[in-house]
Design a protein around this motif. Structure first.
Motif, PDB file in Angstrom:
ATOM      1  N   GLU A   9       0.829  -1.209   0.000  1.00 12.69           N
ATOM      2  CA  GLU A   9       0.000   0.000   0.000  1.00 12.69           C
ATOM      3  C   GLU A   9       0.862   1.258   0.000  1.00 12.69           C
ATOM      4  N   ALA A  10       1.988   1.207   0.707  1.00  7.78           N
ATOM      5  CA  ALA A  10       2.885   2.367   0.769  1.00  7.78           C
ATOM      6  C   ALA A  10       3.425   2.723  -0.609  1.00  7.78           C
ATOM      7  N   ASN A  11       3.815   1.699  -1.372  1.00 16.52           N
ATOM      8  CA  ASN A  11       4.322   1.928  -2.726  1.00 16.52           C
ATOM      9  C   ASN A  11       3.231   2.506  -3.620  1.00 16.52           C
ATOM     10  N   SER A  12       2.029   1.975  -3.516  1.00 18.15           N
ATOM     11  CA  SER A  12       0.903   2.466  -4.320  1.00 18.15           C
ATOM     12  C   SER A  12       0.618   3.937  -4.029  1.00 18.15           C
ATOM     13  N   LYS A  13       0.699   4.303  -2.764  1.00 23.15           N
ATOM     14  CA  LYS A  13       0.451   5.693  -2.377  1.00 23.15           C
ATOM     15  C   LYS A  13       1.534   6.614  -2.918  1.00 23.15           C
ATOM     16  N   ARG A  14       2.781   6.167  -2.874  1.00 21.49           N
ATOM     17  CA  ARG A  14       3.892   6.993  -3.365  1.00 21.49           C
ATOM     18  C   ARG A  14       3.762   7.231  -4.864  1.00 21.49           C
ATOM     19  N   ILE A  15       3.387   6.185  -5.609  1.00 17.42           N
ATOM     20  CA  ILE A  15       3.218   6.334  -7.052  1.00 17.42           C
ATOM     21  C   ILE A  15       2.031   7.244  -7.362  1.00 17.42           C
ATOM     22  N   ALA A  16       0.970   7.126  -6.574  1.00 15.26           N
ATOM     23  CA  ALA A  16      -0.208   7.979  -6.768  1.00 15.26           C
ATOM     24  C   ALA A  16       0.146   9.447  -6.564  1.00 15.26           C
ATOM     25  N   VAL A  17       1.010   9.723  -5.595  1.00 15.68           N
ATOM     26  CA  VAL A  17       1.447  11.096  -5.343  1.00 15.68           C
ATOM     27  C   VAL A  17       2.210  11.644  -6.551  1.00 15.68           C
TER      28      VAL A  17
END
Length: 244
Positions: A9-17
């Motif tokens: 989830e952390a990686n997904s959030k970083r890419i979304a940013v």
């Protein structure tokens, strides 16, 4: 570590940013298995002058863009598949320090980090990502790369005829094969370079002869005593006057 982060989830959030910072004009970056490795500001040696660009390293692509608002908004998104990337260090020269070349079949350019440590980290991480991708795909490293353009400021006269002086009327042009800064008469020809464009592109007279004769001599053979070399060259098609 990359495999562990791939579906987190952390990686997904970083890419979304990152996607959000580029806005609607940027391409979507989230795909299964893609991991954001790191990011930072690097100085890119552009056609006119060195400029700060925001870079994002993923496990399969390198993304960069112009900085509109630091950490909030970027534009002119560029995406480079890492499978096609080769990197080479650039010796320190004057104010340009801690640099390396990013070379691909379609585009090649120099970037500079703020410190030697940052340079080492960027090069190590890029190199490891490329190595892992090639190992997984079974492909061989890319053998052909686009020329790195000589910056406009490095040439006051045509690098081919050595006669024509550049003025507001006598404009600078770039050969897409060798990257030299040349005058109009020395770059009237066009030739198809499939890795760079689906249409014929501007090349200098020397490279045109080499391309049409099948004798693709390396650029260093073109002007044997030139002060220019691949360690202080640059390109940027996203610069103004980019068509030349």
């Amino acid at each position: 570590m990359v495999d562990r982060l791939a579906n987190s989830e952390a990686n997904s959030k970083r890419i979304a940013v990152v996607e959000g910072c580029f806005g609607a004009a940027g391409q979507p970056l989230a795909i299964p298995g893609r991991v954001l490795i790191g990011e930072g500001v690097l100085t890119k040696l552009c056609r006119k002058k060195p400029k700060a660009r925001q870079f994002f390293l993923f496990n399969d692509i390198l993304v960069y863009g112009n900085i509109v608002i630091q950490k909030k908004k970027y534009n002119k998104q560029h995406i480079i598949p890492l499978e096609s990337v080769t990197i080479d260090t650039v010796p320190d020269e004057g104010d340009l320090r801690n640099g390396w070349l990013i070379k691909t079949p379609t585009k090649s350019f120099a970037v500079y980090a703020a410190t030697a440590t940052e340079k080492s980290e960027w090069m190590n991480h890029i190199g490891k990502c490329v190595e892992d991708l090639l190992q997984k795909s079974g492909k061989a490293p890319t053998g052909e790369h686009a020329a790195v353009w000589v910056p406009d400021s490095e040439a006051s006269v045509c690098m081919r005829c050595q006669k024509v002086k550049f003025t507001p009327v006598s404009r600078r042009h770039h050969c897409r094969k060798c990257g030299f800064v040349v005058c109009g008469p020395c770059s009237e020809k066009k030739h198809l370079l499939p890795s760079q464009s689906s249409k014929p592109v501007r090349v200098c007279e020397y490279c045109y002869v080499q391309l049409t004769s099948g004798n693709h001599a390396p650029r260093s053979d073109c002007i044997s005593r030139s002060k220019f070399n691949s360690n202080n060259l640059s390109d940027d098609e996203d610069e103004d006057d980019s068509s030349d």
